[in-house]
Design a protein around this motif. Structure first.
Motif, PDB file in Angstrom:
ATOM      1  N   ILE A   1     -13.373   1.121  -1.969  1.00 22.35           N
ATOM      2  CA  ILE A   1     -12.092   1.594  -2.503  1.00 22.35           C
ATOM      3  C   ILE A   1     -12.277   2.885  -3.288  1.00 22.35           C
ATOM      4  CG2 ILE A   1     -10.283   1.064  -4.183  1.00 22.35           C
ATOM      5  CD1 ILE A   1     -10.517  -1.857  -3.360  1.00 22.35           C
TER       6      ILE A   1
ATOM      7  N   SER B   1     -15.257  -2.976  -3.727  1.00 23.25           N
ATOM      8  CA  SER B   1     -14.992  -2.089  -4.872  1.00 23.25           C
ATOM      9  C   SER B   1     -15.533  -0.689  -4.600  1.00 23.25           C
ATOM     10  CB  SER B   1     -15.625  -2.671  -6.140  1.00 23.25           C
ATOM     11  OG  SER B   1     -15.058  -3.923  -6.464  1.00 23.25           O
TER      12      SER B   1
ATOM     13  N   LEU C   1      -5.478   4.082  -9.914  1.00 17.25           N
ATOM     14  CA  LEU C   1      -5.526   2.982  -8.951  1.00 17.25           C
ATOM     15  C   LEU C   1      -4.824   1.751  -9.526  1.00 17.25           C
ATOM     16  CD1 LEU C   1      -6.675   1.724  -6.299  1.00 17.25           C
ATOM     17  CD2 LEU C   1      -8.700   1.080  -7.657  1.00 17.25           C
TER      18      LEU C   1
ATOM     19  N   LEU D   1      -6.501   3.095   3.830  1.00 18.13           N
ATOM     20  CA  LEU D   1      -7.612   3.775   3.160  1.00 18.13           C
ATOM     21  C   LEU D   1      -8.207   4.878   4.022  1.00 18.13           C
ATOM     22  CD1 LEU D   1      -9.480   0.756   1.483  1.00 18.13           C
ATOM     23  CD2 LEU D   1      -8.182   2.559   0.331  1.00 18.13           C
TER      24      LEU D   1
ATOM     25  N   ASN E   1       0.854  -1.189   0.000  1.00 18.63           N
ATOM     26  CA  ASN E   1       0.000   0.000   0.000  1.00 18.63           C
ATOM     27  C   ASN E   1       0.892   1.242   0.000  1.00 18.63           C
ATOM     28  OD1 ASN E   1      -2.470  -1.634   0.511  1.00 18.63           O
ATOM     29  ND2 ASN E   1      -1.493  -1.973   2.491  1.00 18.63           N
TER      30      ASN E   1
ATOM     31  N   THR F   1      -4.314  -2.254  -8.655  1.00 14.97           N
ATOM     32  CA  THR F   1      -4.819  -3.369  -7.863  1.00 14.97           C
ATOM     33  C   THR F   1      -4.570  -4.674  -8.606  1.00 14.97           C
ATOM     34  OG1 THR F   1      -6.846  -4.437  -7.065  1.00 14.97           O
ATOM     35  CG2 THR F   1      -7.093  -2.859  -8.840  1.00 14.97           C
TER      36      THR F   1
ATOM     37  N   LEU G   1      -2.711  -0.654  -4.012  1.00 11.74           N
ATOM     38  CA  LEU G   1      -3.558  -1.170  -2.941  1.00 11.74           C
ATOM     39  C   LEU G   1      -3.476  -2.695  -2.902  1.00 11.74           C
ATOM     40  CD1 LEU G   1      -5.350   0.311  -0.892  1.00 11.74           C
ATOM     41  CD2 LEU G   1      -7.316  -0.253  -2.327  1.00 11.74           C
TER      42      LEU G   1
ATOM     43  N   ASP H   1      -7.086  -1.395   5.482  1.00 13.14           N
ATOM     44  CA  ASP H   1      -8.203  -0.548   5.894  1.00 13.14           C
ATOM     45  C   ASP H   1      -7.711   0.750   6.534  1.00 13.14           C
ATOM     46  OD1 ASP H   1     -11.205  -0.472   6.184  1.00 13.14           O
ATOM     47  OD2 ASP H   1     -10.629  -0.196   8.280  1.00 13.14           O
TER      48      ASP H   1
ATOM     49  N   THR I   1      -5.185  -5.457  -2.500  1.00 13.31           N
ATOM     50  CA  THR I   1      -6.578  -5.908  -2.478  1.00 13.31           C
ATOM     51  C   THR I   1      -6.717  -7.394  -2.150  1.00 13.31           C
ATOM     52  OG1 THR I   1      -6.423  -6.141  -4.897  1.00 13.31           O
ATOM     53  CG2 THR I   1      -7.438  -4.133  -4.028  1.00 13.31           C
TER      54      THR I   1
END
Length: 515
Positions: free
Chosen positions: A277, A274, A215, A158, A107, A217, A120, A155, A122
């Motif tokens: 994010i 989704s 982004l 984010l 991240n 991922t 990220l 988390d 994921t």
């Protein structure tokens, strides 16, 4: 070779760097599956070294030798895939710690080309939407479950991502204006009651700059089942509707990524993750993903975006062993100049779709077809050498015996029969002496000593026990009976194959070491 010809400023890997990295356990841990127990830390380190030899060494060499002077030059390999860590609750924390220690954080935020790239993890965040193994409740509902340590770092990232984005953009703009990248801290001795204590220790240098968010991922974002991937997908071209003038269908299951999941894999993220994010990252305009191994381009209208939808490209696998005949990579060009005073982009043409990002799919050779061509060329070479060996064996035979089989081409060959005496005994044949001069077809002085006297033979071999015939044979195996001819043919063929193999093999291994 890609680095030599394209000279990229930044390289991003989108996960799945190791085929079985999630099963190759670190020291001190054991895999529950007995099939993987013999693969451990040493095997992972060996594969990591191999990965570095392929990608990192050339990158470092070009930087050390000064072939690339861009100070923003980066290679980013910290984004994990499900083959590197596992997926959701299947992730083992020691495996993730090892991956992050060697390859970087999963991240992070990077400003490249006046664009904000958000990487990220994921595959770890997916545990938030899976039932907790201990409680049976989903992590999104029960925030204190045993699987929290898997998804909690993502988390938390984010939760603070807006502040991190502003700081990253602030550092980038400072650098572009030839200023110190980090904010200067306020140094002073203050009383605890001083009002300055409650103020921020630094002030922002720049207003908010226009840097579109990209982004990154491993697992693609959620889309409805059957959402087509476009004409560049290799596995299945898009279907067309003749009634619509050849326009692509809005739903095309054959051309789409299947919305399904299984053990340690999930083709797309869940709708809840989704949405979370996109909302928390904010203003996402572009997304790049991996996992599927084939190309897929989708514009997500369901997510909020400054351009009316998030354009996502699932990048092709770089390896041909991933279910695609033509592996590839995505070449991305960024163009987003900012005004030095306002730090905003030109407003003219702002609504133009994907104005600051241009992409181009670069395909690598069809490796399977190359191997097929190698096989065909090997077969043709094998047959050519065999034909050459047969012709050379026959030609040498004709040179020895002439076109009509005679040792002297100008005279006819007749079998010599000893009619006045009985067939010689085997002991007589042992005393045959042949003296062959070196000048080709010169007359041979061939004698045989017997009790009856001396007589001449045409060439080297024994007399037939019944008729006293001369059976012609050469020591080099080119003529005589079928067995000797085959021996000569094998000797000639393997000699040719060895000489060709040395040249071709030497050239092949030289190319392997060089490229």
């Amino acid at each position: 070779m890609v680095q030599d010809y394209l000279d990229p400023t930044t390289v991003f890997f989108l996960g799945d760097l190791f085929d079985g990295g999630r099963e190759w356990m670190p020291s001190g841990t054991a895999n529950a599956d007995p099939r993987w127990r013999r693969y451990g830390e040493d095997f992972w380190a060996k594969e990591y070294k191999r990965f570095g030899n392929v990608f990192f060494n050339e990158w470092v060499r070009r930087g050390v030798e000064g072939q690339h002077t861009d100070i923003h030059r980066k290679i980013m390999a910290g984004l994990p895939g499900n083959h590197d860590l596992g997926l959701g609750n299947g992730i083992r924390l020691p495996v993730r710690k090892r991956f992050n220690a060697y390859l970087g954080a999963g991240n992070q935020i990077d400003v490249i080309g006046n664009h904000t790239f958000v990487s990220l993890d994921t595959v770890s965040l997916s545990a938030k939407g899976q039932p907790d193994p201990a409680t049976g409740r989903q992590g999104a509902v029960d925030g204190n479950g045993s699987n929290r340590e898997i998804w909690a770092p993502v988390d938390e990232f984010l939760t603070t991502i807006q502040d991190e984005k502003r700081r990253a953009i602030d550092r980038a703009v400072r650098f572009q204006n030839n200023r110190i990248e980090n904010n200067l801290l306020f140094h002073a001795v203050l009383d605890l009651q001083d009002p300055l204590i409650s103020k921020s220790v630094h002030t922002a240098f720049t207003p908010k700059a226009d840097m579109p968010v990209v982004l990154l991922t491993h697992v693609p974002l959620y889309r409805a089942a059957g959402t087509p991937c476009g004409p560049l997908r290799e596995r299945s071209p898009p279907s067309t509707t003749p009634s619509a003038g050849g326009e692509y269908l809005e739903t095309d299951p054959g051309n789409a990524i299947k919305v399904e999941a299984g053990i340690q894999y999930q083709n797309v993220l869940t709708p809840e993750i989704s949405n979370e994010i996109i909302e928390k990252v904010g203003e996402v305009e572009f997304a790049f993903s991996g996992d599927d191994h084939d190309y897929c381009e989708v514009v997500h209208r369901r997510y909020t975006s400054p351009r009316g939808g998030v354009r996502e490209i699932t990048v092709k696998a770089f390896s041909w062993a991933m279910g695609v005949r033509r592996p590839g990579f995505l070449l991305v060009s960024l163009w987003n100049p900012l005004d030095r005073g306002t730090h905003h982009a030109d407003k003219e043409g702002k609504d133009e779709v994907h104005r600051t990002v241009q992409t181009h799919l670069c395909l690598l050779p069809d490796q399977l077809a190359i191997f097929v061509r190698y096989g065909v060329l090997f077969g043709l070479t094998f047959m050519g050498l065999l034909v050459h060996a047969v012709r050379k064996t026959n030609r040498n035979n004709e040179n020895i015996y002439g076109a009509n089989g005679s040792i002297l081409p100008l005279s006819s060959f007749e079998k010599i029969k000893k009619s006045d005496s009985p067939p010689p005994s085997p002991t007589h044949r042992k005393n045959i002496h042949i003296h062959t001069p070196t000048n080709g077809l010169s007359a041979r002085n061939v004698t045989r000593d017997t009790k009856q006297g001396t007589y001449s033979l045409l060439h080297d071999e024994v007399l037939d026990e019944r008729w006293g015939e001369v059976s012609l044979k050469r020591d080099d195996g080119y003529a005589g009976d079928g067995r000797e001819r085959r021996r000569g043919l094998r000797r000639e063929f393997w000699g040719l194959l060895w000489r060709v193999g040395v040249v071709v093999g030497g050239w092949y291994f030289w190319c392997v070491r060089k490229y």
